[in-house]
Write a protein that holds these residues in place. Structure first.
Motif, short mmCIF file in Angstrom:
data_model
loop_
_atom_site.label_atom_id
_atom_site.label_comp_id
_atom_site.label_asym_id
_atom_site.label_seq_id
_atom_site.Cartn_x
_atom_site.Cartn_y
_atom_site.Cartn_z
N ARG A 1 0.83 -1.21 0.00
CA ARG A 1 0.00 0.00 0.00
C ARG A 1 0.86 1.25 0.00
NH1 ARG A 1 -5.32 1.40 1.37
NH2 ARG A 1 -5.56 3.50 2.23
N ASP A 2 1.93 1.23 0.78
CA ASP A 2 2.82 2.39 0.82
C ASP A 2 3.49 2.61 -0.54
OD1 ASP A 2 2.20 2.81 3.46
OD2 ASP A 2 3.91 1.68 4.22
N ARG A 3 3.89 1.50 -1.18
CA ARG A 3 4.51 1.62 -2.50
C ARG A 3 3.51 2.16 -3.52
NH1 ARG A 3 6.78 -3.23 -2.91
NH2 ARG A 3 4.98 -4.17 -3.95
N ALA A 4 2.24 1.75 -3.41
CA ALA A 4 1.22 2.21 -4.35
C ALA A 4 0.93 3.70 -4.18
CB ALA A 4 -0.06 1.40 -4.16
N ARG A 5 1.22 4.24 -3.03
CA ARG A 5 1.04 5.68 -2.83
C ARG A 5 2.15 6.48 -3.50
NH1 ARG A 5 -0.46 5.71 3.66
NH2 ARG A 5 -2.68 5.14 3.43
N ARG A 6 3.24 5.82 -3.84
CA ARG A 6 4.39 6.53 -4.38
C ARG A 6 4.69 6.18 -5.83
NH1 ARG A 6 9.45 6.64 -0.54
NH2 ARG A 6 9.74 8.51 -1.82
N VAL A 7 4.28 4.98 -6.26
CA VAL A 7 4.63 4.50 -7.59
C VAL A 7 3.37 4.14 -8.36
CG1 VAL A 7 5.93 2.80 -8.92
CG2 VAL A 7 6.80 3.57 -6.69
N ALA A 8 3.23 4.66 -9.57
CA ALA A 8 2.11 4.32 -10.45
C ALA A 8 2.65 3.69 -11.72
CB ALA A 8 1.29 5.56 -10.78
N VAL A 9 1.92 2.70 -12.23
CA VAL A 9 2.36 1.93 -13.40
C VAL A 9 1.30 2.00 -14.49
CG1 VAL A 9 3.13 -0.32 -14.24
CG2 VAL A 9 3.61 0.35 -11.86
N VAL A 10 1.74 2.25 -15.71
CA VAL A 10 0.87 2.14 -16.88
C VAL A 10 1.43 1.01 -17.73
CG1 VAL A 10 -0.06 3.28 -18.93
CG2 VAL A 10 0.32 4.60 -16.84
N GLU A 11 0.72 -0.12 -17.78
CA GLU A 11 1.19 -1.28 -18.52
C GLU A 11 0.69 -1.25 -19.95
OE1 GLU A 11 1.71 -5.06 -16.21
OE2 GLU A 11 0.11 -4.18 -14.99
N GLN A 12 1.24 -2.15 -20.79
CA GLN A 12 0.89 -2.17 -22.21
C GLN A 12 -0.58 -2.51 -22.42
OE1 GLN A 12 3.51 -4.06 -25.11
NE2 GLN A 12 5.08 -4.26 -23.53
N GLU A 13 -1.04 -3.57 -21.78
CA GLU A 13 -2.40 -4.04 -21.98
C GLU A 13 -3.05 -4.31 -20.62
OE1 GLU A 13 -3.92 -4.25 -24.80
OE2 GLU A 13 -2.28 -4.05 -26.23
N THR A 14 -4.13 -3.61 -20.33
CA THR A 14 -4.88 -3.85 -19.11
C THR A 14 -6.35 -3.77 -19.44
OG1 THR A 14 -3.14 -2.75 -17.83
CG2 THR A 14 -5.21 -3.16 -16.71
N THR A 15 -7.10 -4.80 -19.09
CA THR A 15 -8.52 -4.81 -19.41
C THR A 15 -9.30 -5.44 -18.27
OG1 THR A 15 -10.16 -5.40 -21.09
CG2 THR A 15 -8.47 -7.06 -20.57
N THR A 16 -10.60 -5.35 -18.35
CA THR A 16 -11.47 -5.93 -17.33
C THR A 16 -12.81 -6.27 -17.96
OG1 THR A 16 -12.58 -5.53 -15.22
CG2 THR A 16 -12.27 -3.63 -16.65
N ASP A 17 -13.44 -7.31 -17.42
CA ASP A 17 -14.79 -7.68 -17.87
C ASP A 17 -15.87 -7.01 -17.04
OD1 ASP A 17 -13.79 -9.37 -19.86
OD2 ASP A 17 -13.59 -11.05 -18.44
N VAL A 18 -15.46 -6.31 -15.99
CA VAL A 18 -16.42 -5.65 -15.11
C VAL A 18 -16.93 -4.39 -15.79
CG1 VAL A 18 -16.74 -4.58 -12.85
CG2 VAL A 18 -15.22 -6.56 -13.09
N PRO A 19 -18.26 -4.20 -15.82
CA PRO A 19 -18.80 -2.96 -16.42
C PRO A 19 -18.46 -1.75 -15.56
CG PRO A 19 -20.56 -4.25 -15.42
CD PRO A 19 -19.34 -5.11 -15.36
N LEU A 20 -17.71 -0.81 -16.14
CA LEU A 20 -17.27 0.37 -15.41
C LEU A 20 -17.40 1.61 -16.28
CD1 LEU A 20 -13.93 -0.93 -13.83
CD2 LEU A 20 -16.03 -0.46 -12.58
N ARG A 21 -17.65 2.74 -15.62
CA ARG A 21 -17.53 4.02 -16.30
C ARG A 21 -16.05 4.39 -16.37
NH1 ARG A 21 -20.34 8.23 -12.68
NH2 ARG A 21 -19.15 7.00 -11.16
N VAL A 22 -15.71 5.24 -17.31
CA VAL A 22 -14.35 5.75 -17.39
C VAL A 22 -13.96 6.40 -16.07
CG1 VAL A 22 -12.94 7.56 -18.46
CG2 VAL A 22 -14.33 6.03 -19.89
N PHE A 23 -14.86 7.16 -15.47
CA PHE A 23 -14.57 7.82 -14.20
C PHE A 23 -14.22 6.80 -13.12
CE2 PHE A 23 -16.01 9.51 -10.07
CZ PHE A 23 -15.19 10.63 -9.97
#
Length: 273
Positions: free
Chosen positions: A86-108
């Motif tokens: 959790r502490d690392r996630a507060r400091r480091v953000a990752v944008v990977e090549q391919e990330t998807t989900t089957d869950v219906p979500l709004r962009v927001f």
């Protein structure tokens, strides 16, 4: 475009990245071999190399997604490898090549996921909206995630990463699926954020145009590092990528512009075993 996201913690507190002698192997095959990388606070470093050179694997090791066999990774002098998730996630953000989900979500909703390490916070929703504005998609907030194109999804993932308010931004081929306008816009945004950033890139000209320094990998090892002017030179390009290269200067920016052609038959013959 500019961002209204709070950057008080970024680029001014000595949060530089230091990667020391990192190695990582899979089933006995050495993928990353003794890599050393330094990224100064608030600067953008391009991680370059041919397919299979270890770019994505190194990013995953730095992010804590894969545990390296040996070596150290620190941000602002603090060990990222032993830091709580959790502490690392507060400091480091990752944008990977391919990330998807089957869950219906709004962009927001997708962008708001970037606030998870900080919750609860009073400014979560506004931060998410500001991040969408930074990538030019604030008007997409109510859109269904599954209706977006690949390029639009990539921009939303960058917004999600920015919503984390990171000190370190790791990007794995962030310009994939983007047309030339948004390739330039995305990298211009990243370079103007003041966030310490490390981006794996295939396009050497994009790296030359927007990176403060570049690190060139081949076979999991660093073969050259420094400014684009120092690293992206014909001899090195020929040796690593097996193409001829002429280097010119951009008439507006003065940055290197690389022009490629197939390697000559004479040089190709010398490369054959």
């Amino acid at each position: 475009m500019t961002t209204t996201i709070d950057r008080a913690r970024t680029g001014v507190d000595g949060a530089g990245l230091r990667v020391g002698d990192v190695s990582w192997s899979v089933e006995g095959a050495l993928i990353v071999d003794g890599v050393n990388v330094s990224v100064a606070p608030g600067t953008v470093t391009g991680l370059l190399g041919p397919n299979g050179s270890g770019k994505s694997s190194l990013l995953r090791a730095i992010a804590g997604i894969s545990r390296p066999d040996r070596g150290s990774v620190s941000l602002g002098g603090q060990d990222l490898l032993t830091m709580r998730r959790r502490d690392r996630a507060r400091r480091v953000a990752v944008v990977e090549q391919e990330t998807t989900t089957d869950v219906p979500l709004r962009v927001f909703d997708v962008v708001l996921l970037g606030r998870t390490p900080h919750k609860p916070a009073d400014n979560d929703e506004q931060t998410a909206l500001d991040a969408l504005g930074t990538v030019g998609l604030r008007h997409f907030a109510e859109r269904d995630w599954h209706t977006l194109s690949g390029g639009e999804r990539q921009r939303v993932h960058l917004a999600r990463a920015l919503a984390q308010d990171p000190e370190l931004l790791l990007l794995d081929e962030p310009t994939n699926h983007l047309d030339i306008h948004y390739q330039l816009t995305l990298l211009a945004n990243v370079s103007n954020l003041g966030v310490t950033s490390l981006a794996a890139l295939h396009d050497l000209n994009l790296a030359a145009a927007y990176c403060d320094q570049v690190v060139l990998l081949d076979g999991g090892r660093v073969v050259a590092s420094g400014t684009p002017e120092d690293v992206l030179v014909p001899d090195t390009i020929r040796r690593v990528f097996a193409v001829e290269c002429d280097v010119h200067r951009h008439p507006r920016t003065g940055r290197p512009v690389l022009m490629f052609s197939p390697i000559s038959e004479e040089v190709a013959a010398k490369r054959e075993p």
